[in-house]
Motif scaffolding. Structure first.
Motif, short mmCIF file in Angstrom:
data_model
loop_
_atom_site.label_atom_id
_atom_site.label_comp_id
_atom_site.label_asym_id
_atom_site.label_seq_id
_atom_site.Cartn_x
_atom_site.Cartn_y
_atom_site.Cartn_z
N GLY A 20 -10.63 3.26 -7.11
CA GLY A 20 -11.30 2.49 -8.18
C GLY A 20 -12.28 3.35 -8.96
O GLY A 20 -12.92 4.24 -8.40
N TYR A 51 -13.95 0.42 -18.91
CA TYR A 51 -14.78 1.26 -18.04
C TYR A 51 -15.32 2.46 -18.83
O TYR A 51 -16.19 3.19 -18.36
CB TYR A 51 -14.01 1.77 -16.81
CG TYR A 51 -13.48 0.70 -15.87
CD1 TYR A 51 -13.83 -0.64 -16.02
CD2 TYR A 51 -12.62 1.02 -14.83
CE1 TYR A 51 -13.34 -1.62 -15.17
CE2 TYR A 51 -12.13 0.05 -13.97
CZ TYR A 51 -12.48 -1.27 -14.15
OH TYR A 51 -11.98 -2.23 -13.29
N TRP A 114 -14.90 -11.53 -20.84
CA TRP A 114 -16.02 -11.50 -19.88
C TRP A 114 -17.27 -12.12 -20.48
O TRP A 114 -18.14 -12.61 -19.76
CB TRP A 114 -16.32 -10.07 -19.42
CG TRP A 114 -15.30 -9.55 -18.46
CD1 TRP A 114 -14.37 -8.59 -18.70
CD2 TRP A 114 -15.08 -9.97 -17.10
NE1 TRP A 114 -13.59 -8.40 -17.58
CE2 TRP A 114 -14.01 -9.22 -16.58
CE3 TRP A 114 -15.70 -10.91 -16.27
CZ2 TRP A 114 -13.53 -9.37 -15.27
CZ3 TRP A 114 -15.22 -11.06 -14.96
CH2 TRP A 114 -14.15 -10.30 -14.49
N SER A 147 -5.02 -9.72 -14.20
CA SER A 147 -6.16 -9.56 -13.32
C SER A 147 -7.07 -10.77 -13.49
O SER A 147 -7.20 -11.29 -14.62
CB SER A 147 -6.90 -8.26 -13.66
OG SER A 147 -8.02 -8.10 -12.83
N ASN A 148 -7.65 -11.20 -12.40
CA ASN A 148 -8.57 -12.35 -12.42
C ASN A 148 -7.88 -13.65 -12.81
O ASN A 148 -8.53 -14.58 -13.30
CB ASN A 148 -9.77 -12.08 -13.35
CG ASN A 148 -10.58 -10.90 -12.90
OD1 ASN A 148 -11.19 -10.93 -11.83
ND2 ASN A 148 -10.57 -9.82 -13.67
N GLN A 169 -4.49 -8.55 -9.98
CA GLN A 169 -5.62 -7.84 -9.38
C GLN A 169 -6.82 -8.78 -9.35
O GLN A 169 -7.29 -9.20 -10.41
CB GLN A 169 -5.93 -6.58 -10.19
CG GLN A 169 -7.02 -5.73 -9.57
CD GLN A 169 -7.37 -4.47 -10.36
OE1 GLN A 169 -8.48 -4.33 -10.85
NE2 GLN A 169 -6.42 -3.55 -10.49
N SER A 198 -12.90 -4.66 -5.53
CA SER A 198 -14.19 -4.77 -4.79
C SER A 198 -13.96 -5.06 -3.30
O SER A 198 -14.56 -6.00 -2.75
CB SER A 198 -15.07 -5.84 -5.43
OG SER A 198 -15.26 -5.62 -6.80
N PRO A 199 -13.12 -4.29 -2.61
CA PRO A 199 -12.84 -4.58 -1.20
C PRO A 199 -14.08 -4.48 -0.31
O PRO A 199 -14.10 -5.04 0.78
CB PRO A 199 -11.79 -3.52 -0.82
CG PRO A 199 -11.99 -2.41 -1.80
CD PRO A 199 -12.41 -3.08 -3.08
N GLY A 203 -20.13 -2.99 -2.05
CA GLY A 203 -21.07 -2.45 -1.05
C GLY A 203 -21.82 -3.54 -0.29
O GLY A 203 -22.35 -3.30 0.79
N PRO A 239 -10.70 0.76 -3.25
CA PRO A 239 -12.09 1.16 -3.03
C PRO A 239 -12.56 2.21 -4.03
O PRO A 239 -11.78 3.07 -4.45
CB PRO A 239 -12.07 1.74 -1.61
CG PRO A 239 -10.65 2.17 -1.40
CD PRO A 239 -9.80 1.21 -2.18
N LYS A 240 -13.83 2.12 -4.40
CA LYS A 240 -14.42 3.10 -5.31
C LYS A 240 -15.55 3.85 -4.61
O LYS A 240 -16.37 3.24 -3.90
CB LYS A 240 -14.97 2.37 -6.54
CG LYS A 240 -15.89 3.20 -7.43
CD LYS A 240 -17.37 2.97 -7.15
CE LYS A 240 -18.28 3.88 -7.94
NZ LYS A 240 -19.70 3.74 -7.58
N SER A 241 -15.60 5.15 -4.78
CA SER A 241 -16.78 5.91 -4.37
C SER A 241 -16.86 7.17 -5.22
O SER A 241 -15.84 7.70 -5.64
CB SER A 241 -16.72 6.30 -2.89
OG SER A 241 -17.89 7.05 -2.58
N THR A 242 -18.08 7.63 -5.44
CA THR A 242 -18.24 8.90 -6.15
C THR A 242 -18.50 10.03 -5.14
O THR A 242 -18.75 11.15 -5.55
CB THR A 242 -19.42 8.81 -7.14
OG1 THR A 242 -20.52 8.22 -6.45
CG2 THR A 242 -19.06 7.97 -8.35
N ARG A 246 -16.99 9.78 1.52
CA ARG A 246 -16.65 8.36 1.57
C ARG A 246 -15.21 8.12 1.11
O ARG A 246 -14.53 7.24 1.62
CB ARG A 246 -17.61 7.55 0.71
CG ARG A 246 -18.98 7.41 1.32
CD ARG A 246 -19.88 6.60 0.42
NE ARG A 246 -21.17 6.34 1.03
CZ ARG A 246 -22.17 5.74 0.39
NH1 ARG A 246 -22.03 5.35 -0.86
NH2 ARG A 246 -23.31 5.53 1.01
N GLU A 249 -13.28 8.77 4.14
CA GLU A 249 -13.50 7.66 5.09
C GLU A 249 -12.69 6.43 4.67
O GLU A 249 -12.02 5.80 5.50
CB GLU A 249 -15.01 7.33 5.09
CG GLU A 249 -15.39 6.13 5.91
CD GLU A 249 -16.88 5.75 5.71
OE1 GLU A 249 -17.70 6.63 5.33
OE2 GLU A 249 -17.20 4.57 5.93
N ASN A 250 -12.70 6.13 3.38
CA ASN A 250 -12.05 4.91 2.89
C ASN A 250 -10.52 4.99 2.93
O ASN A 250 -9.84 3.98 2.73
CB ASN A 250 -12.51 4.62 1.45
CG ASN A 250 -13.99 4.30 1.36
OD1 ASN A 250 -14.63 4.06 2.39
ND2 ASN A 250 -14.55 4.29 0.17
#
Ligand SMILES: NC(=O)c1ccc[n+]([C@@H]2O[C@H](COP(=O)([O-])OP(=O)(O)OC[C@H]3O[C@@H](n4cnc5c(N)ncnc54)[C@H](OP(=O)(O)O)[C@@H]3O)[C@@H](O)[C@H]2O)c1
Length: 276
Positions: A20, A51, A114, A147-148, A169, A198-199, A203, A239-242, A246, A249-250
């Motif tokens: 993500g 985004y 939105w 999505s949504n 999604q 947003s699994p 956070g 999953p999103k991480s910068t 992580r 890990e994800n």
């Protein structure tokens, strides 16, 4: 796990875990995040026009020199775009920003803008969808989705156009099952793959006591429990991480959660204070 796939109802294979990129700022941060994710082994990248990072995401994809056919790239039509003509121009702008000549998956970002959640846009969604079907038939997109969308939104779109989305999604994490179970069941009965956005509940679900205790039980981290939980429901986590550690890990998800423990996670209710 990053190389494993789900199969969409048109036969297209989609890697089971996507990366993500929401809230990853365009420029060095998005560029480095995607470079790192591809280096870790993610081959499925999820972005969106809104985004505002498609340029950096696309540059990182280009610089990684991975064969295009080995990557799976998703982007999304902005939620306020509900006309046939604008859908075409936004799609081509996304392709240009990403420096790609086709997308693997293109989604209507939401059934309403939105800025006005819940606004009735059924005709507009069908208009956008008709253009997306055309782009799909022209092989500019390998799979199309939404999505949504809730069950009513899906039924209406299918009734107006006769074309079932390949993907929906939606927000799905431990704490959100009760809210999403009808949509998930409808999608799965109709061969629509559910992607879990947003699994980690952005956070917020990482400190949930049940999640922490299951992490101890399975000798995994809370993030791994949360991401694996979405896979246990046959949904595709994004999953999103910068942070590269992580990202690793994800993606380390080679275990399973027992049916009993999945049921416990299903019962969790979202704590609204966490999202206040
Ligand atoms: N279609 C839609 O409307 C929609 C809406 C929302 C999201 N999405 C998609 O779904 C993706 C994921 O959802 P999301 O970005 O909302 O949130 P998420 O993946 O549930 O959580 C991301 C947050 O968790 C942190 N995090 C990630 N891995 C972690 C770990 N192992 N341990 C501790 N913290 C960790 C991240 O921080 P760091 O970055 O600092 O690691 C970030 O703050 C989005 O990026 C986007 O692609 C789609």
């Amino acid at each position: 796990m990053l190389k494993e796939t789900f199969e969409l109802y048109n036969g297209v294979k989609i890697p089971k875990v996507g990366f993500g990129t929401w809230q990853v700022p365009n420029g060095d941060i998005a560029y480095q995040a995607v470079i790192d994710a591809l280096d870790v082994g993610y081959i499925h990248i999820d972005t969106a026009y809104v985004y505002e990072n498609e340029i950096s995401v696309g540059q990182a994809i280009k610089d990684a020199h991975i064969k295009r056919s080995e990557l799976f790239v998703t982007s999304k039509l902005p939620s306020h775009i509900k006309t046939y003509e604008e859908t075409e121009s936004y799609f081509y702008e996304t392709l240009k920003r990403l420096q790609l000549d086709y997308l693997d998956l293109y989604l209507i970002h939401a059934p309403w803008p939105w800025s006005n959640i819940g606004q009735e846009c059924k005709e507009g969604n069908a208009e956008a969808w008709k253009k997306m079907i055309e782009l799909y038939e022209q092989r500019k997109i390998r799979a199309i989705g939404v999505s949504n969308f809730n069950v009513d939104d899906l039924k209406d779109l299918i009734a107006r156009t006769g074309v079932v989305p390949h993907v929906n999604q939606i927000a799905f994490f431990a704490g959100h099952f009760q809210k999403q179970k009808e949509t998930i069941a409808f999608c799965q009965e109709n061969h629509i793959l559910v992607e879990a956005y947003s699994p980690l509940a952005i956070g917020h679900a990482l400190n949930t006591p049940l999640v922490v205790s299951l992490a101890e039980k399975y000798q995994k981290t809370p993030a791994q429990i949360l991401i694996r939980y979405t896979l246990e429901h046959n949904t595709l986590p994004l999953p999103k991480s910068t942070k590269k550690a992580r990202m690793e890990e994800n993606a380390d998800l080679d275990f399973s959660i027992s049916k009993e423990d999945v049921l416990l996670l299903d019962q969790l209710s979202e704590d609204p204070r966490r999202f206040g």
